[in-house]
Design an enzyme around this catalytic site. Structure first.
Site, mmCIF file in Angstrom:
data_model
loop_
_atom_site.group_PDB
_atom_site.id
_atom_site.type_symbol
_atom_site.label_atom_id
_atom_site.label_comp_id
_atom_site.label_asym_id
_atom_site.label_seq_id
_atom_site.Cartn_x
_atom_site.Cartn_y
_atom_site.Cartn_z
ATOM 1 N N SER A 259 0.821 -1.216 0.000
ATOM 2 C CA SER A 259 0.000 0.000 0.000
ATOM 3 C C SER A 259 0.854 1.264 0.000
ATOM 4 O O SER A 259 1.959 1.292 0.569
ATOM 5 C CB SER A 259 -0.871 0.004 1.258
ATOM 6 O OG SER A 259 -1.477 1.268 1.418
ATOM 7 N N TYR B 86 -1.126 -0.761 10.145
ATOM 8 C CA TYR B 86 -1.425 -1.195 8.768
ATOM 9 C C TYR B 86 -0.222 -0.962 7.857
ATOM 10 O O TYR B 86 0.201 -1.849 7.113
ATOM 11 C CB TYR B 86 -2.643 -0.434 8.248
ATOM 12 C CG TYR B 86 -2.999 -0.715 6.800
ATOM 13 C CD1 TYR B 86 -3.761 -1.828 6.457
ATOM 14 C CD2 TYR B 86 -2.576 0.137 5.779
ATOM 15 C CE1 TYR B 86 -4.088 -2.094 5.122
ATOM 16 C CE2 TYR B 86 -2.897 -0.115 4.450
ATOM 17 C CZ TYR B 86 -3.653 -1.227 4.125
ATOM 18 O OH TYR B 86 -3.963 -1.485 2.807
ATOM 19 N N LYS C 207 2.051 -3.770 6.016
ATOM 20 C CA LYS C 207 2.198 -3.839 4.557
ATOM 21 C C LYS C 207 3.680 -3.782 4.175
ATOM 22 O O LYS C 207 4.128 -4.470 3.266
ATOM 23 C CB LYS C 207 1.417 -2.703 3.879
ATOM 24 C CG LYS C 207 -0.091 -2.917 3.897
ATOM 25 C CD LYS C 207 -0.462 -4.135 3.070
ATOM 26 C CE LYS C 207 -1.943 -4.416 3.062
ATOM 27 N NZ LYS C 207 -2.298 -5.663 2.385
HETATM 28 N N1 NAD Z 1 -8.508 -0.552 -2.222
HETATM 29 C C1 NAD Z 1 -7.402 0.168 -2.123
HETATM 30 O O1 NAD Z 1 -7.374 1.335 -2.495
HETATM 31 C C2 NAD Z 1 -6.143 -0.451 -1.553
HETATM 32 C C3 NAD Z 1 -5.024 0.377 -1.383
HETATM 33 C C4 NAD Z 1 -3.854 -0.176 -0.896
HETATM 34 C C5 NAD Z 1 -3.780 -1.527 -0.609
HETATM 35 N N2 NAD Z 1 -4.885 -2.298 -0.774
HETATM 36 C C6 NAD Z 1 -4.769 -3.723 -0.442
HETATM 37 O O2 NAD Z 1 -5.317 -4.497 -1.498
HETATM 38 C C7 NAD Z 1 -5.914 -5.668 -0.960
HETATM 39 C C8 NAD Z 1 -7.353 -5.790 -1.427
HETATM 40 O O3 NAD Z 1 -8.077 -4.651 -0.961
HETATM 41 P P1 NAD Z 1 -9.607 -4.384 -1.323
HETATM 42 O O4 NAD Z 1 -9.762 -2.916 -1.459
HETATM 43 O O5 NAD Z 1 -10.031 -5.264 -2.438
HETATM 44 O O6 NAD Z 1 -10.300 -4.792 0.059
HETATM 45 P P2 NAD Z 1 -11.544 -5.751 0.350
HETATM 46 O O7 NAD Z 1 -11.881 -5.603 1.790
HETATM 47 O O8 NAD Z 1 -12.629 -5.519 -0.648
HETATM 48 O O9 NAD Z 1 -10.905 -7.193 0.069
HETATM 49 C C9 NAD Z 1 -10.195 -7.910 1.047
HETATM 50 C C10 NAD Z 1 -10.698 -9.339 1.008
HETATM 51 O O10 NAD Z 1 -9.916 -10.134 1.928
HETATM 52 C C11 NAD Z 1 -10.804 -10.972 2.659
HETATM 53 N N3 NAD Z 1 -10.173 -11.275 3.941
HETATM 54 C C12 NAD Z 1 -9.864 -10.413 4.942
HETATM 55 N N4 NAD Z 1 -9.288 -11.061 5.962
HETATM 56 C C13 NAD Z 1 -9.224 -12.367 5.603
HETATM 57 C C14 NAD Z 1 -8.731 -13.535 6.229
HETATM 58 N N5 NAD Z 1 -8.192 -13.496 7.466
HETATM 59 N N6 NAD Z 1 -8.820 -14.721 5.582
HETATM 60 C C15 NAD Z 1 -9.369 -14.780 4.324
HETATM 61 N N7 NAD Z 1 -9.852 -13.701 3.678
HETATM 62 C C16 NAD Z 1 -9.774 -12.511 4.303
HETATM 63 C C17 NAD Z 1 -12.088 -10.149 2.815
HETATM 64 O O11 NAD Z 1 -13.236 -10.930 3.079
HETATM 65 C C18 NAD Z 1 -12.157 -9.464 1.446
HETATM 66 O O12 NAD Z 1 -12.869 -10.249 0.502
HETATM 67 C C19 NAD Z 1 -5.751 -5.587 0.556
HETATM 68 O O13 NAD Z 1 -4.596 -6.315 0.928
HETATM 69 C C20 NAD Z 1 -5.551 -4.105 0.808
HETATM 70 O O14 NAD Z 1 -4.820 -3.867 1.993
HETATM 71 C C21 NAD Z 1 -6.067 -1.795 -1.232
#
Ligand code: NAD
Length: 216
Positions: A120, A144, A148
């Site tokens: 991130s 967080y 990351k």
């Molecule tokens: N959306 C953004 O702008 C953004 C920015 C930086 C980093 N990220 C990273 O990208 C990844 C995806 O983010 P997103 O926006 O799609 O979030 P999201 O919450 O939509 O997706 C995360 C998924 O992980 C699953 N999950 C969480 N904990 C779990 C566990 N212990 N076991 C199994 N499944 C689990 C959740 O049910 C969910 O489906 C994450 O790692 C997030 O930190 C996202």
């Protein structure tokens, strides 16, 4: 190719699954804590594994059995606020499960062609330099961000030490369809979009003030 997407029922993972599904065999492992089964209704039950990524023996066995070509590791505690409130829990999901996945692939998956870790922009903290570069000073300001950073550095180390084909991507504010603007953990752009559409100035101001705490 055989692809595993952890967190594949979430916002980003469901789009990746839809992208890969036509030409590949896509498996999703997700505990549905923030994701939804309906996001990936094009994935049949045989390829949807409702399980916690922290279930170490299960995940290791899965890697051993399926011999995935590509592992995309997205499952995480995605809320900065939640990691501040409960850093012990978030570090075990965001760091330990990453390390376990790397280790399971190192030990048992000779077929692995790429392991991708979702890092991130939060690793940069609030440093002034723009645009951010790979070399920009790292200054994590939340559990967080530290988690990351640890995940991406482990991915890098597994490449250096064991030649595992790893990559980490530092996502900034990703936004688009299937992002839930009503979720308190939603990205700031989808919340701003929703509030702009409803033209509620008070909500809009609240959104802007969230900018400082919600930059995942
Ligand atoms: N959306 C953004 O702008 C953004 C920015 C930086 C980093 N990220 C990273 O990208 C990844 C995806 O983010 P997103 O926006 O799609 O979030 P999201 O919450 O939509 O997706 C995360 C998924 O992980 C699953 N999950 C969480 N904990 C779990 C566990 N212990 N076991 C199994 N499944 C689990 C959740 O049910 C969910 O489906 C994450 O790692 C997030 O930190 C996202």
């Amino acid at each position: 190719m055989k692809i595993l997407i952890t967190g594949g029922a979430g916002f980003i993972g469901s789009h990746l699954a839809a992208y890969f599904i036509n030409d590949n065999e896509v498996f999703i492992l997700d505990n549905l804590s923030t994701g939804h089964r309906s996001n990936v209704d094009f994935i049949d039950d045989a390829h949807f594994i409702e399980e916690d990524v922290m279930h170490k023996s299960f995940v290791t066995e899965l890697i051993k059995q399926k011999q995935f070509d590509i592992v995309i590791h997205l499952a995480a505690v995605v809320s900065v606020v939640e990691t501040i409130n409960n850093p012990i829990n978030s570090q075990s999901i965001n760091i330990d499960s990453t390390l376990n996945l790397l280790e399971a692939n190192r030990q048992y998956n000779a077929k692995l062609k790429k392991f991708i870790f979702a890092s991130s922009a939060a690793v940069y903290g609030n440093t002034d330099e723009l645009p951010k570069q790979i070399e920009t000073f790292i200054d994590p300001e939340s559990p967080y961000a530290i988690e990351k950073y640890a995940g991406e550095q482990y991915a890098k180390l597994y490449n250096k030490l064991y030649d595992l084909p790893t990559t980490a991507l530092r996502f900034f504010n990703v936004y688009g369809p299937r992002q839930d603007p009503s979720s308190p953990y939603s990205g700031v752009l989808s919340i701003m979009d929703k509030n702009l559409k409803t033209m509620n100035p008070l909500h809009f101001l609240e959104t802007v003030s969230k900018l400082e705490t919600l930059s995942t």
